[in-house]
Design a protein around this motif. Structure first.
Motif, PDB file in Angstrom:
ATOM      1  N   LEU B 306      31.186   8.510  36.729  1.00  0.00           N
ATOM      2  CA  LEU B 306      31.768   7.863  35.562  1.00  0.00           C
ATOM      3  C   LEU B 306      33.122   8.518  35.292  1.00  0.00           C
ATOM      4  O   LEU B 306      33.205   9.738  35.087  1.00  0.00           O
ATOM      5  CB  LEU B 306      30.838   8.040  34.355  1.00  0.00           C
ATOM      6  N   LEU B 307      34.179   7.706  35.347  1.00  0.00           N
ATOM      7  CA  LEU B 307      35.510   8.236  35.047  1.00  0.00           C
ATOM      8  C   LEU B 307      35.822   7.943  33.592  1.00  0.00           C
ATOM      9  O   LEU B 307      35.647   6.814  33.123  1.00  0.00           O
ATOM     10  CB  LEU B 307      36.564   7.553  35.930  1.00  0.00           C
ATOM     11  N   ARG B 308      36.259   8.976  32.873  1.00  0.00           N
ATOM     12  CA  ARG B 308      36.689   8.742  31.494  1.00  0.00           C
ATOM     13  C   ARG B 308      38.200   8.518  31.519  1.00  0.00           C
ATOM     14  O   ARG B 308      38.946   9.284  32.129  1.00  0.00           O
ATOM     15  CB  ARG B 308      36.286   9.916  30.605  1.00  0.00           C
ATOM     16  N   LEU B 309      38.617   7.432  30.897  1.00  0.00           N
ATOM     17  CA  LEU B 309      40.018   6.990  30.998  1.00  0.00           C
ATOM     18  C   LEU B 309      40.674   6.966  29.626  1.00  0.00           C
ATOM     19  O   LEU B 309      40.000   6.793  28.607  1.00  0.00           O
ATOM     20  CB  LEU B 309      40.068   5.563  31.577  1.00  0.00           C
ATOM     21  N   ARG B 310      42.022   7.143  29.637  1.00  0.00           N
ATOM     22  CA  ARG B 310      42.805   6.834  28.443  1.00  0.00           C
ATOM     23  C   ARG B 310      43.714   5.682  28.808  1.00  0.00           C
ATOM     24  O   ARG B 310      44.503   5.777  29.767  1.00  0.00           O
ATOM     25  CB  ARG B 310      43.609   8.043  27.966  1.00  0.00           C
ATOM     26  N   LEU B 311      43.562   4.587  28.071  1.00  0.00           N
ATOM     27  CA  LEU B 311      44.371   3.407  28.391  1.00  0.00           C
ATOM     28  C   LEU B 311      45.787   3.598  27.859  1.00  0.00           C
ATOM     29  O   LEU B 311      46.057   4.505  27.046  1.00  0.00           O
ATOM     30  CB  LEU B 311      43.736   2.160  27.766  1.00  0.00           C
ATOM     31  N   SER B 312      46.705   2.735  28.312  1.00  0.00           N
ATOM     32  CA  SER B 312      48.123   2.918  27.964  1.00  0.00           C
ATOM     33  C   SER B 312      48.360   2.841  26.459  1.00  0.00           C
ATOM     34  O   SER B 312      49.311   3.423  25.949  1.00  0.00           O
ATOM     35  CB  SER B 312      48.973   1.866  28.686  1.00  0.00           C
ATOM     36  N   ASP B 313      47.483   2.142  25.712  1.00  0.00           N
ATOM     37  CA  ASP B 313      47.681   2.109  24.258  1.00  0.00           C
ATOM     38  C   ASP B 313      46.935   3.232  23.544  1.00  0.00           C
ATOM     39  O   ASP B 313      46.847   3.262  22.320  1.00  0.00           O
ATOM     40  CB  ASP B 313      47.258   0.741  23.703  1.00  0.00           C
ATOM     41  N   GLY B 314      46.388   4.155  24.317  1.00  0.00           N
ATOM     42  CA  GLY B 314      45.762   5.332  23.720  1.00  0.00           C
ATOM     43  C   GLY B 314      44.271   5.227  23.514  1.00  0.00           C
ATOM     44  O   GLY B 314      43.622   6.232  23.210  1.00  0.00           O
ATOM     45  N   THR B 315      43.661   4.038  23.651  1.00  0.00           N
ATOM     46  CA  THR B 315      42.218   3.935  23.448  1.00  0.00           C
ATOM     47  C   THR B 315      41.466   4.523  24.644  1.00  0.00           C
ATOM     48  O   THR B 315      41.984   4.610  25.752  1.00  0.00           O
ATOM     49  CB  THR B 315      41.780   2.462  23.248  1.00  0.00           C
ATOM     50  N   SER B 316      40.203   4.932  24.375  1.00  0.00           N
ATOM     51  CA  SER B 316      39.379   5.528  25.420  1.00  0.00           C
ATOM     52  C   SER B 316      38.545   4.460  26.088  1.00  0.00           C
ATOM     53  O   SER B 316      38.120   3.490  25.467  1.00  0.00           O
ATOM     54  CB  SER B 316      38.447   6.585  24.823  1.00  0.00           C
ATOM     55  N   ALA B 317      38.262   4.658  27.362  1.00  0.00           N
ATOM     56  CA  ALA B 317      37.416   3.731  28.096  1.00  0.00           C
ATOM     57  C   ALA B 317      36.724   4.520  29.188  1.00  0.00           C
ATOM     58  O   ALA B 317      36.975   5.726  29.361  1.00  0.00           O
ATOM     59  CB  ALA B 317      38.248   2.603  28.707  1.00  0.00           C
ATOM     60  N   CYS B 318      35.821   3.881  29.918  1.00  0.00           N
ATOM     61  CA  CYS B 318      35.232   4.554  31.063  1.00  0.00           C
ATOM     62  C   CYS B 318      34.949   3.525  32.150  1.00  0.00           C
ATOM     63  O   CYS B 318      34.766   2.341  31.870  1.00  0.00           O
ATOM     64  CB  CYS B 318      33.973   5.320  30.676  1.00  0.00           C
ATOM     65  N   ALA B 319      34.946   4.018  33.373  1.00  0.00           N
ATOM     66  CA  ALA B 319      34.728   3.131  34.505  1.00  0.00           C
ATOM     67  C   ALA B 319      33.731   3.774  35.442  1.00  0.00           C
ATOM     68  O   ALA B 319      33.764   4.989  35.658  1.00  0.00           O
ATOM     69  CB  ALA B 319      36.044   2.878  35.238  1.00  0.00           C
ATOM     70  N   ARG B 320      32.800   2.951  36.004  1.00  0.00           N
ATOM     71  CA  ARG B 320      31.863   3.493  36.958  1.00  0.00           C
ATOM     72  C   ARG B 320      32.399   3.229  38.361  1.00  0.00           C
ATOM     73  O   ARG B 320      32.812   2.113  38.671  1.00  0.00           O
ATOM     74  CB  ARG B 320      30.484   2.843  36.795  1.00  0.00           C
ATOM     75  N   VAL B 321      32.465   4.277  39.154  1.00  0.00           N
ATOM     76  CA  VAL B 321      33.015   4.134  40.500  1.00  0.00           C
ATOM     77  C   VAL B 321      32.018   4.656  41.513  1.00  0.00           C
ATOM     78  O   VAL B 321      31.071   5.359  41.158  1.00  0.00           O
ATOM     79  CB  VAL B 321      34.353   4.906  40.644  1.00  0.00           C
ATOM     80  N   GLY B 322      32.248   4.297  42.762  1.00  0.00           N
ATOM     81  CA  GLY B 322      31.350   4.719  43.835  1.00  0.00           C
ATOM     82  C   GLY B 322      31.419   6.215  44.080  1.00  0.00           C
ATOM     83  O   GLY B 322      32.346   6.893  43.627  1.00  0.00           O
TER      84      GLY B 322
END
Lengths: 526, 350
Positions: B306-322
């Motif tokens: 699980l990658l924890r991301l910061r989007l360009s507008d500053g909000t947090s998100a996460c993505a599941r990757v292989g």
């Protein structure tokens, strides 16, 4: 929508569970009230008598110059014996359960044995061996040697089931041996020590036999004397109410000291690791040898000596057998009734929290510290005025024992009931068993041994009881205790000794069984 | 035909309402998980069905027969239920075979139902052992065999796996589910573990503060939760505050098609939308024009990460990757979205 079908079998009414109401153990509370009411009988008697006597008489008795010194002597004796018993009992328990030294197994068997020796037998054994022994410190010594098992047994039980992991964690956190002891062991043992100390202090406050033999005038002895002289019931009644006040304070104190501990049942059972004592093994062994010599060997030798001397003349075998039969009969009746009355109270205390269950359990303690003679008198009063056919019957004596020893049984049953948790009974019902079948197949097998231990404990205590037995027994019935008492009053050591020997030997059997199953009495008020 | 039916069932303890007008239907031969955080009333619900507690209001029927209504109450022993409590609650004084045979009549015991039930849970040869000689997992299996042995109308499982170690849990869970299926049993499983609920049950009922907020299949529950709290409770979620016009939301991840959980198009205006981490895909393009996120953290699980991301507008998100993805922390990445986002009307966040 639901279609309401006919239920299989007969129509069922809601039994026990009423819709929309929280579950209240009504039946259990009702049955508990029976026991607590009987236990509170002496209180009713005292109130009635005190009202007859009037305030001025009561105040006069209390203000009498001899009253305060009497109270001070009783409390002083109770304090000395309790403190000494706590130290000796806890130290012996730690050595026997938690340490390694030669003879440990033997001491484990012998250390609880003084429980089989009634205080008046011990006192009489000492006096006959060392004539002229009397007074406060003599009584303190004899009572301590009789009472330390009340601390020894619960502490040994608590130590036996302590989780050794806790010790290890403490050490790993950098606490040394002493710190681990004061910060962990002591608080852990606190409920066990508190319940033992309560029993010891109540035993001393209400003791009559030992203080009489050793000529120490305590509160209880004063009550007995004023009654024995036959004309001064007011003094007895007023002094008894003071004893009830003392009991209340002690019971409350125990509740406070015990604190908010719950029975820390550890799910993982591991073997106790015993400490190596190193050079300490010698003093430890000396301590145990001294204790056992004083508490067991000297009384046994004294009784044995006088028995043999008496046997050279003649042994009243038929009398001994007859008295033993009487002892077994009344003690069995007392134990049966007491356990029956204690069952709902103990189960209620184990299963339900709240003010009422706690209160019901605590009320049973009120009469425990009353001198047996006051309990005896109140029941004589009751039977003469209310249920005359029971006057001087075995049934009334059994009631007397129940009044005196109810808290012992309640404590043991509370522990027994916790061995059969509610979830098991619910699971059994879900599997299709009726409540009666659940009781027979789950509750009884699990809690049974603990209930048997409660019965054994009360049986043992009844056998040792003297003053209430003297008052309440049927006139034609002799027990070992009463026969012994009638002989010692004339200082006929040799003729009393066989009765004492028989009593101690009979009492040693349940004591031995109980000490083998201390787990069952764990924190049980013993 | 439903094996368990609850209608408007309520139960409170003092002023605390534990179960609040609950309706529930469990079909024959299926497993329903009641999923909720601790203290949501799910264990009380189970105890009401078992008959250990009585509701203040409502009806409960088992196998088509009313067992609790204002007029009638059937005691637990006549409800034909099997129960598997949290710690197993084996009778400590009975051996395994006698535990399993406890609910059986003599005839059933003679016909070998005990061995049958024990082999269902893979403990065919353990009949003579005592409960304390078994491991936690084995005890739990025996508890299941004991509940199944009398062929109850419904088996109630109260967090039966929560006391077990994680590696053990998955295996025993699978075995128990297989045993339930083989025996054709109807089961209600109470749990606070969403992975357990989703993997075991045919139907999941989500419970919150005494009420059931959603009943759905595991797939539907995960993909179309009824509100944002359910969404967050049943799995990892990316929640974005967006403006919607004509069913499309403009976000830092680009324009997203949004739908409500019932499939309808949400009205124009601001709303919260939810994406699952699997819907966020890292694209290989690093030319610059599509990089819209920074990796700020990485939880590696072996089978995926699980990658924890910061989007360009500053909000947090996460993505599941292989598992083979080796993007370092602080790397700039381009993220695109698969499928549609779920829109919720209610403003509260989780």
């Amino acid at each position: 929508m639901l279609h309401i079908h006919r239920l299989p079998g007969r129509r069922l009414r809601a039994r026990g569970l009423r819709r929309g109401h929280p579950r209240r153990p009504r039946g259990l509370i009702a049955l508990s009230l029976l026991g607590t009411t009987i236990a509170a009988t002496p209180l009713v008697y005292l109130v009635v008598r005190a009202r007859e006597a009037g305030w001025s008489a009561a105040v006069e008795t209390l203000a009498h110059p001899t009253t305060l010194p009497l109270l001070a002597r009783s409390l002083g004796l109770a304090t000395v014996v309790t403190v000494a018993s706590v130290f000796i009992g806890a130290a012996a328990a730690w050595l026997v359960v938690g340490a390694r030294f030669p003879g440990r197994g033997l001491f484990a068997v012998v250390a609880p044995l003084p429980l089989a020796v009634p205080s008046y037998v011990a006192a009489y054994a000492w006096v006959s061996a060392f004539p002229g022994m009397e007074g406060f410190w003599a009584a303190a010594l004899v009572l301590t040697l009789c009472c330390y098992p009340y601390v020894y047994l619960p502490v040994a039980a608590a130590l036996a089931r302590a989780d050794p992991g806790i010790d290890e964690v403490s050490r790993s956190l950098g606490a040394g041996g002493w710190r681990t002891f004061t910060r962990l062991k002591l608080p852990y043992l606190r409920p066990a020590i508190a319940s033992g100390a309560l029993l010891v202090s109540l035993y001393v406050v209400s003791d009559f036999g030992a203080v009489s033999v050793l000529r120490v005038t305590t509160f209880t002895r004063a009550i007995f004397t004023s009654l024995d002289l036959g004309f001064d019931r007011v003094t007895a009644v007023v002094l008894s109410t003071v004893l009830i006040a003392v009991t209340t304070v002690l019971v409350l104190g125990e509740t406070l000291i015990r604190g908010r501990h719950h029975n820390g049942l550890t799910p993982v059972q591991r073997n106790v690791r015993r400490a190596r004592l190193g050079s300490g093994a010698v003093p430890a062994g000396m301590f145990m040898i001294t204790l056992v010599t004083l508490a067991v060997a000297i009384p046994a030798a004294s009784i044995g000596y006088w028995t043999v001397r008496g046997a050279a003349r003649s042994v009243p075998w038929p009398d001994i057998v007859e008295a033993a039969r009487g002892s077994l009969l009344v003690s069995a009746a007392g134990a049966g009734l007491t356990v029956l009355l204690a069952l709902p109270i103990g189960v209620l205390a184990a299963r339900h929290r709240g003010t009422l269950p706690t209160l019901l359990e605590r009320v049973t303690w009120m009469s425990h510290a009353l001198p047996g003679v006051v309990v005896g008198l109140s029941l004589v009063f009751l039977s003469v005025n209310v249920v005359y056919p029971l006057y001087q019957s075995t049934s009334m004596l059994a009631v007397g024992y129940a009044v005196l020893f109810l808290p012992l049984a309640v404590g043991a049953i509370r522990v027994a009931a916790s061995h059969s948790p509610l979830i098991l009974e619910e699971t059994a019902r879900a599997l299709g068993k009726r409540p009666s079948a659940v009781f027979a197949t789950v509750t009884l097998p699990l809690a049974g041994p603990g209930v048997a231990a409660a019965a054994l404990l009360v049986f043992l205590t009844c056998m040792k009881e003297l003053p209430a037995t003297l008052l309440l027994r049927p006139t034609e019935l002799d027990t070992l205790a009463t026969s012994l008492w009638s002989q010692t009053t004339v200082a006929a050591y040799a003729s009393a000794a066989p009765f004492a020997a028989a009593l101690v030997l009979l009492a040693a059997v349940p004591t031995y069984v109980l000490s083998r199953h201390i787990g069952a009495l764990d924190n049980a008020g013993l | 035909m439903s094996d368990v039916t609850l209608r408007e069932v309520s139960k409170s303890f003092g002023s605390h309402v534990a179960v609040d007008r609950v309706d529930l239907d469990v079909r024959s031969g299926t497993t329903t998980a009641v999923l909720g955080p601790s203290g949501c009333g799910k264990t009380t619900l189970l105890r009401l069905i078992a008959g250990f507690e009585r509701p203040e209001a409502g009806n409960i029927a088992l196998d088509g027969l009313v067992v609790d209504s204002p007029e009638r109450w059937t005691p637990p022993e006549r409800r034909r239920i099997g129960i598997v409590p949290q710690e197993g609650a084996l009778f400590p004084h009975l051996n395994v075979a006698r535990n399993v045979g406890y609910g059986l009549g003599r005839m059933q015991r003679r016909r070998g139902r005990v061995d049958e039930a024990l082999s269902l849970v893979g403990l065919a040869d353990s009949g003579s052992r005592m409960p304390h000689e078994l491991s936690g997992g084995q005890q739990q299996r025996v508890a299941v065999a004991r509940a199944l042995a009398p062929r109850p109308a419904v088996v109630l499982l109260d967090e039966p796996f929560s006391a077990l170690d994680a590696p053990l849990r998955a295996g025993i869970r699978a075995d128990v589910v297989r045993a339930l299926r083989t025996d054709g049993a109807t089961a209600i499983l109470v749990t606070h573990d969403q992975a357990e609920a989703l993997s075991v049950a045919d139907t999941v009922a989500v419970m919150r503060e005494g009420t059931i907020v959603q009943v759905a299949t595991p797939t539907a529950l995960y993909r179309r939760p009824s509100d944002i709290q359910v969404a967050c409770f049943v799995g990892d979620a990316v929640v974005l505050d967006v403006a919607i016009s004509d069913g499309v939301a403009s976000t830092a991840l680009g324009p997203l098609t949004v739908r409500r959980s019932d499939g309808t198009v949400p009205p124009n205006g601001t709303a919260q939308v939810m994406l699952r981490p699997e819907q966020l895909v890292l694209t290989a393009d690093t030319s610059g024009n599509t990089t819209n996120a920074t990796i700020v953290g990485r939880d590696y699980y072996g089978h995926d990460a699980l990658l924890r991301l910061r989007l360009s507008d500053g909000t947090s998100a996460c993505a599941r990757v292989g598992p083979a993805s080796d993007k370092p922390v602080d790397a700039q990445v381009a993220v695109s979205v698969l499928g549609e986002a779920m829109a919720f009307d209610s403003p509260p966040t989780c």
